[in-house]
Motif scaffolding. Structure first.
Motif: not given
Length: 363
Positions: A122-129
């Motif tokens: 939740k605190d990473s831009v990887y959640c943008f995937f």
């Protein structure tokens, strides 16, 4: 024994019938930097030295870049195998004796409703995937590429090439007036123990979450959500595996003391935090946009238990997927989904009100 180093020889050393009995039996100035533009060509030497009398063995030469490609293809094949196994298991195939039993236990235990969103970070831009926002995907892919390129730089610098100057630190010093070479490396078992601890603590979570995401992709069937979860898991696991590989080969190449070993490891692990640092930056620079993107992800992926219920209206099948006696979790998950929908509706109503006020001001 033949020591030809330190004599300013040039050209090619003839191939001898025997290399000698130890690593310092046949030494020549075939390392870099050299006194000349091109070092001595000595394919049969057991050890090569540079003009600083720093030397290393020919046995240390290995193609770390080629090995990295093989490792990453192996990682990709492993993840695709996990995804296929998950898909087959979803179709009621019995795989209790499978070698992936550990992964089954990791990924099929009782999970919170936010399992997928929590796993990717939740605190990473990887959640943008997990988002449908184009800009969010561009940012996530950009960070992924930046991390990958950084690790490739370290891997390229870690290769030993006696004919070119690279970051590789020669491990031995061979004085011209001594038959034996001195090992200058002070790295010992204690240093490697700290190295393993740092990597384990820092990378295990991302590797485990990457596996969970690849495994969970089959829950959503042939849909866009399934591909988003699958790609997110593959990207997360792969970049973590690349970080692990680059940390190992680079420290073998340049670390000659415990302090250098720990220092280089921390620097490399910092690259793995770029996704979280960018997320924190976006939280400061564009909090409203970030809030809209994350709420969209929450509305789509937060309540995975309700998705299972829709795909499995049969109570017996439901018990197989989410575990019997999990009704409370199901109710709480649906409540969370309802709250997310209410928040989304409130945002839309606020936007409509602002549009109306804008229209009135124009009139």
């Amino acid at each position: 024994m033949m020591h030809l180093h330190g004599n300013r020889l040039r050209g090619t050393v003839p191939i001898l019938a025997s290399k000698g009995i130890n690593e310092s039996s046949f030494i020549a100035d075939c390392g870099s930097p050299s006194d000349f533009d091109t070092p001595v060509d000595c394919p049969n030497c057991t050890m090569c030295c540079n003009r600083l009398q720093q030397c290393d063995t020919q046995e240390e030469i290995y193609q770390v870049e080629t090995l990295a490609i093989k490792v990453m293809f192996g990682v990709l094949g492993f993840l695709l195998l996990v995804a296929m196994t998950s898909l087959l298991r979803k179709r009621k195939m019995t795989l209790d004796s499978s070698p992936f039993h550990f992964i089954f236990g990791l990924c099929t235990r009782k999970e919170s409703p936010c399992d997928v969103y929590d796993a990717i970070g939740k605190d990473s831009v990887y959640c943008f995937f997990l988002s449908s926002n184009f800009t969010a995907w561009v940012l996530a892919i950009g960070v992924l590429l930046a991390q990958g390129v950084c690790f490739v730089f370290f891997i390229q610098a870690a290769s030993l090439d006696f004919g070119a100057e690279k970051d590789w630190v020669y491990q031995f010093v061979c004085p011209r007036d001594n038959d034996d070479c001195n090992d200058t490396s002070d790295v010992n078992g204690r240093g490697w123990i700290y190295f393993v601890i740092l990597l384990t603590v820092h990378l295990t979570r991302d590797m485990g979450n990457g596996l969970k995401l690849v495994w969970a992709a089959s829950r959503y069937g042939p849909s866009r959500k399934s591909f988003q979860v699958l790609f997110g898991g593959i990207f997360l696991f792969s970049v973590t595996a690349l970080a692990l590989y680059s940390s190992v080969v680079y420290n073998i190449a340049v670390s000659r003391s415990n302090i250098e070993l720990i220092f280089n490891t921390v620097i490399l692990l910092f690259v793995t935090d770029l996704d979280e640092k960018l997320y924190e930056t976006l939280h400061v620079v564009s909090p409203r946009w970030l809030d809209n993107v994350t709420k969209g992800v929450e509305a789509t992926f937060e309540v995975i238990v309700c998705d299972v219920l829709e795909d499995n209206p049969n109570p017996d099948d439901l018990g197989t997927e989410i575990g019997r006696g999990d009704i409370d979790s199901l109710i709480n998950a649906c409540r969370r989904e309802l709250e997310a929908l209410k928040r989304e509706r409130a945002i839309k109503m606020e936007e409509i009100s602002r549009l109306k006020e804008g229209i009135r001001s124009i009139r």
